[in-house]
Design a protein around this motif. Structure first.
Motif, mmCIF file in Angstrom:
data_model
loop_
_atom_site.group_PDB
_atom_site.id
_atom_site.type_symbol
_atom_site.label_atom_id
_atom_site.label_comp_id
_atom_site.label_asym_id
_atom_site.label_seq_id
_atom_site.Cartn_x
_atom_site.Cartn_y
_atom_site.Cartn_z
ATOM 1 N N ALA A 19 11.934 -5.402 1.906
ATOM 2 C CA ALA A 19 11.264 -4.699 3.001
ATOM 3 C C ALA A 19 10.591 -3.412 2.556
ATOM 4 C CB ALA A 19 12.267 -4.404 4.121
ATOM 5 N N GLY A 20 10.709 -3.067 1.278
ATOM 6 C CA GLY A 20 10.044 -1.873 0.781
ATOM 7 C C GLY A 20 10.803 -0.589 1.039
ATOM 8 N N VAL A 21 12.119 -0.702 1.283
ATOM 9 C CA VAL A 21 12.973 0.477 1.433
ATOM 10 C C VAL A 21 14.148 0.289 0.468
ATOM 11 C CG1 VAL A 21 12.347 0.806 3.851
ATOM 12 C CG2 VAL A 21 14.381 -0.541 3.286
ATOM 13 N N SER A 22 15.004 1.293 0.370
ATOM 14 C CA SER A 22 16.179 1.138 -0.493
ATOM 15 C C SER A 22 17.447 1.431 0.295
ATOM 16 C CB SER A 22 16.097 2.071 -1.706
ATOM 17 O OG SER A 22 16.091 3.432 -1.294
ATOM 18 N N ASP A 23 18.476 0.640 0.041
ATOM 19 C CA ASP A 23 19.791 0.871 0.634
ATOM 20 C C ASP A 23 20.426 2.014 -0.149
ATOM 21 O OD1 ASP A 23 22.387 0.881 1.508
ATOM 22 O OD2 ASP A 23 22.814 -1.210 1.013
ATOM 23 N N ALA A 24 20.481 3.192 0.466
ATOM 24 C CA ALA A 24 20.949 4.392 -0.232
ATOM 25 C C ALA A 24 22.385 4.265 -0.726
ATOM 26 C CB ALA A 24 20.813 5.614 0.674
ATOM 27 N N THR A 25 23.197 3.422 -0.089
ATOM 28 C CA THR A 25 24.596 3.301 -0.518
ATOM 29 C C THR A 25 24.703 2.739 -1.930
ATOM 30 O OG1 THR A 25 24.911 1.038 0.354
ATOM 31 C CG2 THR A 25 25.292 2.880 1.875
ATOM 32 N N THR A 78 0.811 -1.226 0.000
ATOM 33 C CA THR A 78 0.000 0.000 0.000
ATOM 34 C C THR A 78 0.844 1.276 0.000
ATOM 35 O OG1 THR A 78 -0.105 -0.043 2.420
ATOM 36 C CG2 THR A 78 -1.866 -1.171 1.223
ATOM 37 N N ILE A 79 2.168 1.139 0.164
ATOM 38 C CA ILE A 79 3.032 2.324 0.240
ATOM 39 C C ILE A 79 3.429 2.769 -1.168
ATOM 40 C CG2 ILE A 79 5.174 3.279 1.176
ATOM 41 C CD1 ILE A 79 5.166 1.001 3.216
ATOM 42 N N GLN A 135 18.433 -18.632 7.046
ATOM 43 C CA GLN A 135 16.979 -18.473 6.908
ATOM 44 C C GLN A 135 16.456 -17.282 7.700
ATOM 45 O OE1 GLN A 135 18.559 -20.883 8.490
ATOM 46 N NE2 GLN A 135 17.458 -21.670 10.260
ATOM 47 N N TYR A 136 17.258 -16.783 8.656
ATOM 48 C CA TYR A 136 16.823 -15.629 9.455
ATOM 49 C C TYR A 136 16.857 -14.323 8.662
ATOM 50 C CZ TYR A 136 16.860 -18.814 13.370
ATOM 51 O OH TYR A 136 16.594 -19.886 14.206
ATOM 52 N N ILE A 137 17.276 -14.398 7.411
ATOM 53 C CA ILE A 137 17.213 -13.208 6.558
ATOM 54 C C ILE A 137 15.760 -12.788 6.366
ATOM 55 C CG2 ILE A 137 17.048 -14.388 4.306
ATOM 56 C CD1 ILE A 137 19.118 -12.324 3.270
ATOM 57 N N ALA A 138 14.835 -13.742 6.453
ATOM 58 C CA ALA A 138 13.400 -13.404 6.355
ATOM 59 C C ALA A 138 12.975 -12.579 7.560
ATOM 60 C CB ALA A 138 12.564 -14.680 6.268
ATOM 61 N N ASP A 139 13.537 -12.883 8.731
ATOM 62 C CA ASP A 139 13.242 -12.098 9.929
ATOM 63 C C ASP A 139 13.862 -10.708 9.819
ATOM 64 O OD1 ASP A 139 12.148 -14.218 12.169
ATOM 65 O OD2 ASP A 139 13.527 -15.147 10.768
ATOM 66 N N ALA A 140 15.019 -10.626 9.151
ATOM 67 C CA ALA A 140 15.653 -9.326 8.937
ATOM 68 C C ALA A 140 14.766 -8.437 8.074
ATOM 69 C CB ALA A 140 17.016 -9.514 8.276
ATOM 70 N N ILE A 141 14.160 -9.028 7.067
ATOM 71 C CA ILE A 141 13.239 -8.276 6.193
ATOM 72 C C ILE A 141 12.070 -7.739 7.014
ATOM 73 C CG2 ILE A 141 11.565 -8.543 4.306
ATOM 74 C CD1 ILE A 141 13.601 -10.594 3.106
ATOM 75 N N GLU A 142 11.522 -8.588 7.863
ATOM 76 C CA GLU A 142 10.412 -8.168 8.726
ATOM 77 C C GLU A 142 10.855 -7.067 9.679
ATOM 78 O OE1 GLU A 142 7.078 -10.748 10.913
ATOM 79 O OE2 GLU A 142 9.033 -10.899 11.881
ATOM 80 N N GLU A 143 12.077 -7.180 10.198
ATOM 81 C CA GLU A 143 12.616 -6.190 11.135
ATOM 82 C C GLU A 143 12.791 -4.824 10.467
ATOM 83 O OE1 GLU A 143 15.195 -5.726 14.941
ATOM 84 O OE2 GLU A 143 13.375 -6.791 14.372
ATOM 85 N N VAL A 144 13.416 -4.817 9.295
ATOM 86 C CA VAL A 144 13.654 -3.555 8.591
ATOM 87 C C VAL A 144 12.336 -2.904 8.184
ATOM 88 C CG1 VAL A 144 14.577 -2.557 6.456
ATOM 89 C CG2 VAL A 144 15.966 -4.165 7.774
ATOM 90 N N ALA A 145 11.421 -3.706 7.661
ATOM 91 C CA ALA A 145 10.123 -3.164 7.249
ATOM 92 C C ALA A 145 9.359 -2.624 8.448
ATOM 93 C CB ALA A 145 9.299 -4.254 6.552
ATOM 94 N N GLY A 146 9.380 -3.364 9.545
ATOM 95 C CA GLY A 146 8.639 -2.952 10.734
ATOM 96 C C GLY A 146 9.173 -1.671 11.347
ATOM 97 N N MET A 147 10.506 -1.513 11.336
ATOM 98 C CA MET A 147 11.099 -0.310 11.912
ATOM 99 C C MET A 147 10.983 0.880 10.971
ATOM 100 S SD MET A 147 14.412 -1.935 13.851
ATOM 101 C CE MET A 147 14.700 -0.505 14.888
ATOM 102 N N SER A 148 10.879 0.615 9.680
ATOM 103 C CA SER A 148 10.744 1.701 8.701
ATOM 104 C C SER A 148 9.304 2.187 8.585
ATOM 105 C CB SER A 148 11.232 1.231 7.322
ATOM 106 O OG SER A 148 12.584 0.830 7.361
ATOM 107 N N TYR A 149 8.356 1.253 8.762
ATOM 108 C CA TYR A 149 6.934 1.590 8.644
ATOM 109 C C TYR A 149 6.171 1.069 9.868
ATOM 110 C CZ TYR A 149 8.612 1.949 3.824
ATOM 111 O OH TYR A 149 9.333 2.267 2.699
ATOM 112 N N PRO A 150 6.440 1.630 11.040
ATOM 113 C CA PRO A 150 5.799 1.138 12.271
ATOM 114 C C PRO A 150 4.283 1.252 12.233
ATOM 115 C CG PRO A 150 6.859 3.265 12.651
ATOM 116 C CD PRO A 150 7.316 2.794 11.314
ATOM 117 N N GLU A 151 3.779 2.175 11.430
ATOM 118 C CA GLU A 151 2.325 2.346 11.333
ATOM 119 C C GLU A 151 1.655 1.125 10.698
ATOM 120 O OE1 GLU A 151 4.128 4.098 7.559
ATOM 121 O OE2 GLU A 151 4.608 4.014 9.709
ATOM 122 N N LEU A 152 2.436 0.336 9.966
ATOM 123 C CA LEU A 152 1.898 -0.870 9.325
ATOM 124 C C LEU A 152 2.155 -2.140 10.134
ATOM 125 C CD1 LEU A 152 2.929 -0.275 5.588
ATOM 126 C CD2 LEU A 152 0.709 0.170 6.660
#
Length: 327
Positions: A224-230, A192-193, A304-321
Motif C-alpha cells: 500500500a506504499g506505507v510502512s508498519d512502524a512496529t 508518484t509518492i 483474497q480480500y487481502i487485496a482489498d485491504a491493500i486498497e483500503e490502507v492505501a486509500g486512507m493513507s493517501y486520500p488525495e490519490l
C-alpha cells in the motif's frame, strides 16, 4: 449356384467386419469419453499427507474464516457442508450475506460434531492444536491441513492449494488474477509518492499493539506504499508492545480495526480511548486526529480480500490519490 453361395458368404463376412469396425470405433469413442470426464486426482497437504479423490468433494467443511472466503469464491454453495462461526461476524467476514446460503457452522476445537455433516473433506488451518488435527484423522475424516499464510504471496499459495484440492484450478487462477489487478492499480497510483513522503502507520487498539516479525498487516502496508512502524522494533519474537514504545515510534497514522471480537470493543469507543489516552497525547497521529477506523474484515483475515485491504490502507493513507473517505 456355387457363385451365388460364394457371393452370399462374402456379403455376410463384409457385414460382420463392418459391424465389428463400428463396434470397435464406438468402443474407442466411449473409452475416450470416459478418459475425458475422469476426475480422480491426488493432493498433498502441508503436513505431507496425500489425499486421493475419485471425484470433486461435495460435502466440504471449513474451519477458518479465511478458507470460508476462499471456498465461496471457488465452489458452488451446494458443495459446502459447513463454514466457521466467524463467517457471520461482519467485523471479520467479507461474505456474511453469501454465507447465509450455507446453514451449518463449526466452532471451537472439537471435531466430533462434524460427523453430523457427513463431510467428504475437512479443511483445517495449522494453528489448531495438534491433538485436534490428529483426532480428526482418527475419526476417519478426510482432512487437509494447510499452513496459515502471513503475506500476499502466501495467500495466493493458499488459493492455489484450495483450488487444486476442490478440483477448481481455473477458478483459483481467476481469483488470483483479480487480486493482482487490484494490487497493480494501487501500485500504479502510489508510484508518484517519493520514498521520504510515505507514511508510517500502526495498527492499534485501546489495550495496545502487538509485534510479530512476520505478519500480514506488515505486508499489506508494503504493497500500500506505507510502512508498519512496529517492524522497526526488530524484537526476537512476537510480543506485546509497551505504550512507551508506541509513543517512541510516533506513527503518522493509527488504524483501529472495527472488530468487536468480545463484545467489549465498540469501535467508536476504541478510537476515543486512544485519542484520550494521556500517554499518547504527544504522538503525531493523535495530535493531527489521524486515528482512523479500518475494516477488520479486510485487514484481519488472510484470504483474497487481502487485496482489498491493500486498497483500503492505501486509500486512507493517501486520500488525495484515491478519494478515500477516512473513518
Amino acid at each position: 449356384m456355387y457363385e451365388m453361395k460364394s457371393f452370399l458368404v462374402l456379403t455376410i463376412i463384409l457385414a460382420v467386419l463392418s459391424f465389428s469396425g463400428c463396434k470397435s470405433e464406438n468402443s474407442r469413442s466411449t473409452s475416450a469419453g470416459v478418459a475425458k470426464t475422469q476426475t480422480s486426482y491426488t493432493v498433498t497437504d502441508d503436513t505431507g499427507v496425500t489425499l486421493q479423490f475419485a471425484e470433486k468433494p461435495k460435502r466440504i467443511v471449513s474451519y477458518s474464516i479465511s478458507t470460508d472466503e476462499i471456498l465461496m469464491a471457488l465452489v458452488e454453495p451446494e458443495r459446502i457442508a459447513a463454514l466457521s462461526r466467524l463467517v457471520d461476524d461482519p467485523g471479520v467476514s467479507s461474505i456474511v450475506k453469501e454465507a447465509k446460503q450455507i446453514p451449518n457452522r463449526v466452532q471451537g476445537q472439537s471435531v466430533e460434531g462434524v460427523l453430523n455433516f457427513k463431510p467428504d473433506l475437512v479443511i483445517i488451518p495449522d494453528f489448531h492444536p495438534p491433538e485436534m488435527l490428529q483426532s480428526a484423522r482418527e475419526l476417519g475424516l478426510k482432512v487437509y491441513i494447510y499452513k496459515t499464510p502471513s503475506n500476499v504471496e502466501g495467500v495466493k499459495r493458499s488459493v492455489r492449494q484450495l483450488a487444486a484440492l476442490t478440483g477448481e484450478k481455473e477458478k483459483g487462477e481467476e481469483v488470483i488474477a483479480k487480486m493482482d489487478a487490484k494490487i497493480n492499480e494501487v501500485q500504479q497510483r502510489i508510484a508518484t509518492i517519493p520514498k521520504d513522503k510515505r507514511k508510517r502507520v500502526i495498527q492499534l487498539r485501546s489495550e495496545g499493539a502487538f509485534y510479530a516479525p512476520d505478519n500480514s498487516f506488515g505486508d499489506v502496508c508494503r504493497y500500500a506504499g506505507v510502512s508498519d512502524a512496529t517492524l522497526e522494533l526488530h524484537y526476537p519474537s512476537a510480543m506485546e508492545i509497551t505504550q512507551e514504545k508506541i509513543v517512541e515510534l510516533n506513527p503518522d497514522i493509527i488504524f483501529v480495526p472495527d472488530w468487536d471480537y468480545d463484545g467489549k470493543h465498540e469501535i467508536f469507543g476504541e478510537q476515543q480511548k486512544i485519542m484520550n489516552n494521556p500517554s499518547y497525547q504527544g504522538m503525531k497521529a493523535v495530535q493531527e486526529g489521524k486515528v482512523y477506523r479500518i475494516s477488520g474484515a479486510l485487514v484481519l483475515t488472510v484470504s483474497q480480500y487481502i487485496a482489498d485491504a491493500i486498497e483500503e490502507v492505501a486509500g486512507m493513507s493517501y486520500p488525495e490519490l484515491f478519494g478515500k473517505k477516512r473513518l
